[in-house]
Design an enzyme around this catalytic site. Structure first.
Site, PDB file in Angstrom:
ATOM      1  N   ASP A   1      39.139  40.043  32.178  1.00 33.64           N
ATOM      2  CA  ASP A   1      40.528  40.523  32.214  1.00 33.64           C
ATOM      3  C   ASP A   1      40.630  41.274  33.550  1.00 33.64           C
ATOM      4  O   ASP A   1      39.827  41.012  34.468  1.00 33.64           O
ATOM      5  CB  ASP A   1      40.824  41.432  30.998  1.00 33.64           C
ATOM      6  CG  ASP A   1      42.307  41.768  30.854  1.00 33.64           C
ATOM      7  OD1 ASP A   1      43.086  40.872  30.492  1.00 33.64           O
ATOM      8  OD2 ASP A   1      42.698  42.916  31.138  1.00 33.64           O
TER       9      ASP A   1
ATOM     10  N   LYS B   1      39.426  43.020  21.955  1.00 32.06           N
ATOM     11  CA  LYS B   1      39.561  43.362  23.378  1.00 32.06           C
ATOM     12  C   LYS B   1      38.594  44.488  23.677  1.00 32.06           C
ATOM     13  O   LYS B   1      38.238  45.258  22.775  1.00 32.06           O
ATOM     14  CB  LYS B   1      40.997  43.825  23.661  1.00 32.06           C
ATOM     15  CG  LYS B   1      41.392  43.739  25.119  1.00 32.06           C
ATOM     16  CD  LYS B   1      41.875  42.355  25.524  1.00 32.06           C
ATOM     17  CE  LYS B   1      42.091  42.268  27.016  1.00 32.06           C
ATOM     18  NZ  LYS B   1      42.664  40.979  27.417  1.00 32.06           N
TER      19      LYS B   1
HETATM   20  P1  NDP Z   1      43.185  40.919  38.272  1.00 33.73           P
HETATM   21  O1  NDP Z   1      42.354  42.150  38.245  1.00 33.73           O
HETATM   22  O2  NDP Z   1      42.601  39.664  38.805  1.00 33.73           O
HETATM   23  O3  NDP Z   1      44.535  41.213  39.077  1.00 33.73           O
HETATM   24  C1  NDP Z   1      45.459  42.205  38.716  1.00 33.73           C
HETATM   25  C2  NDP Z   1      46.547  42.206  39.764  1.00 33.73           C
HETATM   26  O4  NDP Z   1      47.621  43.052  39.373  1.00 33.73           O
HETATM   27  C3  NDP Z   1      46.079  42.731  41.109  1.00 33.73           C
HETATM   28  O5  NDP Z   1      46.749  42.036  42.106  1.00 33.73           O
HETATM   29  C4  NDP Z   1      46.541  44.203  41.062  1.00 33.73           C
HETATM   30  O6  NDP Z   1      46.732  44.781  42.335  1.00 33.73           O
HETATM   31  C5  NDP Z   1      47.877  44.018  40.402  1.00 33.73           C
HETATM   32  N1  NDP Z   1      48.339  45.244  39.821  1.00 33.73           N
HETATM   33  C6  NDP Z   1      47.698  46.090  39.005  1.00 33.73           C
HETATM   34  N2  NDP Z   1      48.503  47.122  38.688  1.00 33.73           N
HETATM   35  C7  NDP Z   1      49.662  46.878  39.315  1.00 33.73           C
HETATM   36  C8  NDP Z   1      50.900  47.559  39.381  1.00 33.73           C
HETATM   37  N3  NDP Z   1      51.093  48.713  38.723  1.00 33.73           N
HETATM   38  N4  NDP Z   1      51.895  46.998  40.119  1.00 33.73           N
HETATM   39  C9  NDP Z   1      51.705  45.839  40.781  1.00 33.73           C
HETATM   40  N5  NDP Z   1      50.549  45.178  40.775  1.00 33.73           N
HETATM   41  C10 NDP Z   1      49.561  45.698  40.050  1.00 33.73           C
HETATM   42  O7  NDP Z   1      43.707  40.725  36.781  1.00 33.73           O
HETATM   43  P2  NDP Z   1      44.218  39.408  36.083  1.00 33.73           P
HETATM   44  O8  NDP Z   1      44.997  38.590  37.037  1.00 33.73           O
HETATM   45  O9  NDP Z   1      43.083  38.813  35.346  1.00 33.73           O
HETATM   46  O10 NDP Z   1      45.186  40.027  34.979  1.00 33.73           O
HETATM   47  C11 NDP Z   1      46.582  40.282  35.227  1.00 33.73           C
HETATM   48  C12 NDP Z   1      47.299  40.400  33.894  1.00 33.73           C
HETATM   49  O11 NDP Z   1      47.131  39.168  33.160  1.00 33.73           O
HETATM   50  C13 NDP Z   1      46.811  41.503  32.947  1.00 33.73           C
HETATM   51  O12 NDP Z   1      47.900  41.980  32.188  1.00 33.73           O
HETATM   52  C14 NDP Z   1      45.845  40.771  32.036  1.00 33.73           C
HETATM   53  O13 NDP Z   1      45.673  41.417  30.794  1.00 33.73           O
HETATM   54  C15 NDP Z   1      46.592  39.454  31.869  1.00 33.73           C
HETATM   55  N6  NDP Z   1      45.777  38.343  31.403  1.00 33.73           N
HETATM   56  C16 NDP Z   1      44.693  37.901  32.103  1.00 33.73           C
HETATM   57  C17 NDP Z   1      43.970  36.816  31.654  1.00 33.73           C
HETATM   58  C18 NDP Z   1      42.849  36.229  32.438  1.00 33.73           C
HETATM   59  O14 NDP Z   1      42.405  35.135  32.057  1.00 33.73           O
HETATM   60  N7  NDP Z   1      42.379  36.849  33.497  1.00 33.73           N
HETATM   61  C19 NDP Z   1      44.289  36.167  30.358  1.00 33.73           C
HETATM   62  C20 NDP Z   1      45.510  36.638  29.755  1.00 33.73           C
HETATM   63  C21 NDP Z   1      46.189  37.706  30.254  1.00 33.73           C
HETATM   64  P3  NDP Z   1      45.614  45.763  42.986  1.00 33.73           P
HETATM   65  O15 NDP Z   1      44.701  44.834  43.705  1.00 33.73           O
HETATM   66  O16 NDP Z   1      46.393  46.674  43.843  1.00 33.73           O
HETATM   67  O17 NDP Z   1      44.951  46.485  41.829  1.00 33.73           O
END
Ligand code: NDP
Length: 449
Positions: free
Chosen positions: A170, A130
């Site tokens: 990510d 990572k």
């Molecule tokens: P993005 O950056 O696309 O989205 C993250 C989302 O989470 C945004 O909507 C953000 O809101 C929100 N967020 C962040 N912090 C908080 C919080 N404290 N409370 C509520 N909402 C919050 O990321 P991903 O969708 O890619 O990733 C999301 C999760 O999935 C992570 O844990 C990542 O490690 C995991 N993941 C992702 C993969 C992928 O293929 N992308 C693969 C496997 C796991 P805001 O806009 O306000 O920041």
């Protein structure tokens, strides 16, 4: 975290904490695995003698570097970049890159450690790693993002390769950032090779990669419900987050006849009692792509908006945490159980804290851990690597069929290794043991290296 009663586990965790001071997220991720693995290996003299679990908690290496870039006003900015190469026993290091101000070595070590087990569960030849930086992409111009990505890749390029380490996206890293980083790698090395996944479809990306994590989270839920003769049809689904994983999880849920009642961002949560329509979801995806906030959905399509960023107190049948780590704490878990939630499929990495896991484990709620439920993203990344090696592109249907098969197989492994004598499945235990076995066997075969 509750007191550790198992003496071997307590001794092991004391060692982990002593060797890795000030890294609470890493301690948490290791504890979550060790609580199942220590009893599992108690009578396995070979695994204990070869110190397999101790070796798995020690990254092969951590690369930490300075990232210097210039903002639009001509100011020089300095960030810290990392790559944690955790374990390559079963394949090249593989795992995403996160750009977020909360990135620390501890966060990336927890993610890299989890990734080893997740990648093993996919059945593909992928090790775990990572990376990321404490860079905040919010409010940055496109040119600033490009300059940051180029500066980051200038250093990272020395440590990755198609058979060495293949990063992906990510939080904060999507197709645009992957494009900038891939372009910089190509410029530096003059080689066109699959050193990143999540690439644009025009330059070696795979169909369904953006959708894969969110779709896979839903496929895992379908598998869990099927064990009870149930389906997604008409179920009220609380989804958190509104980024990549949350959006495609919601898209697949709507397609399969479930009701998506919530989405959220770090500012707040929207609630749509009768479920969002596809039009509502597309509106949210456009909004987020343009830097909008969930609060704007109240005026956009009449959703109820709450300032709290968690939807777990809302009535729901199924829960899909897709935002970030530790977003389900004890009170949230209690609310889910009280409101009659029947299953949780984790989209985000480590979204449930240890107390929440204990509460859900003691309840009838089926609970698929992230290392099993969100493995769809890395699985399709693995398929992107295969397509790059073959110099071929598979269709959406072909990739989706592979994805479903991989998730179904992960579910089967969780059931095989996690079922107790009464037939109840502990998905955490099942995922930890199945993920561990394959990597441990490879490490045993290599001897003491
Ligand atoms: P993005 O950056 O696309 O989205 C993250 C989302 O989470 C945004 O909507 C953000 O809101 C929100 N967020 C962040 N912090 C908080 C919080 N404290 N409370 C509520 N909402 C919050 O990321 P991903 O969708 O890619 O990733 C999301 C999760 O999935 C992570 O844990 C990542 O490690 C995991 N993941 C992702 C993969 C992928 O293929 N992308 C693969 C496997 C796991 P805001 O806009 O306000 O920041």
């Amino acid at each position: 975290m509750s007191e550790i009663k198992d003496k071997d586990l307590a001794a092991f965790m004391n060692g982990v904490k002593r060797r890795n001071p000030g890294e609470p997220e890493f301690h948490q991720a290791v504890h979550e695995v060790a609580m199942d693995i220590i009893p599992y290996i108690r009578d396995n003299e070979q695994v204990k003698k070869m110190r397999i679990l101790e070796r798995m908690t020690e990254p092969d290496r951590i690369i930490s570097f300075r990232v210097v870039w210039e903002d639009d006003k001509g100011n020089i900015r300095v960030n810290r970049g990392y790559r944690v190469q955790q374990n390559n026993a079963i394949g090249p290091y593989k795992g995403g890159i996160r750009f977020h101000p909360t990135v620390t070595q501890s966060v990336l070590k927890f993610l890299a450690f989890e990734q080893v087990f997740k990648n093993s569960l996919t059945g593909l030849p992928l090790g775990g790693g990572k990376g990321g930086a404490d860079f905040n992409p919010k409010g940055k111009s496109d040119s600033e993002i490009m300059r940051f990505c180029q500066a980051f890749m200038t250093e990272l390029s020395k440590y990755i390769g198609p058979n060495t380490d293949v990063p992906a996206g990510d939080i904060g890293v999507g197709a645009r950032e992957v494009g900038y980083m891939f372009g910089q790698y190509k410029r530096l090395t003059d080689r066109f090779e699959g050193i990143l996944t999540g690439k644009g479809i025009e330059f070696g990306g795979s169909a369904i990669r953006p959708e894969a994590t969110g779709y896979g989270v839903v496929y895992m839920m379908e598998c869990m419900l099927a064990t009870k003769g149930d389906s997604l049809k008409g179920k009220a689904c609380a989804v958190s987050g509104s980024g990549n994983v949350a959006s495609f999880c919601a898209e697949k849920l709507i397609e399969l006849g479930a009701k998506v009642v919530s989405l959220s961002d770090s500012g707040g949560t929207i609630y749509v009692k009768d479920g969002m329509t596809s039009d509502n979801l597309n509106w949210v995806m456009d909004l987020k792509a343009n830097g909008g906030r969930m609060s704007e959905c109240a005026t956009g399509f009449g959703a109820k908006y709450y300032a709290g960023n968690r939807p777990w107190a809302l009535p729901c049948d199924l829960a899909f945490p897709c935002a970030t780590q530790n977003e389900i704490e004890a009170a949230d878990a209690r609310a889910l159980v009280k409101n009659g939630c029947i299953a949780v499929s984790e989209g985000a990495n480590m979204p449930s804290d240890p107390d929440a896991i204990d509460i859900l484990r003691d309840s009838p709620v089926m609970h698929a851990p992230s290392k099993a439920a969100n493995a769809g993203g890395v699985a399709v990344s693995g398929l992107e690597m295969s397509q790059n090696s073959l110099r071929m592109s598979w269709t959406r249907e072909e990739v989706d069929t592979h994805l479903k098969k991989i998730i179904t197989n992960i579910h089967t492994q969780c059931v095989d290794k996690g079922k107790d004598k009464d037939g109840n499945v502990d998905y955490f235990k099942g995922a930890n043991i199945a993920g561990f076995d394959k990597v441990a066997n490879a490490m045993l075969a290599y001897g003491a290296i």
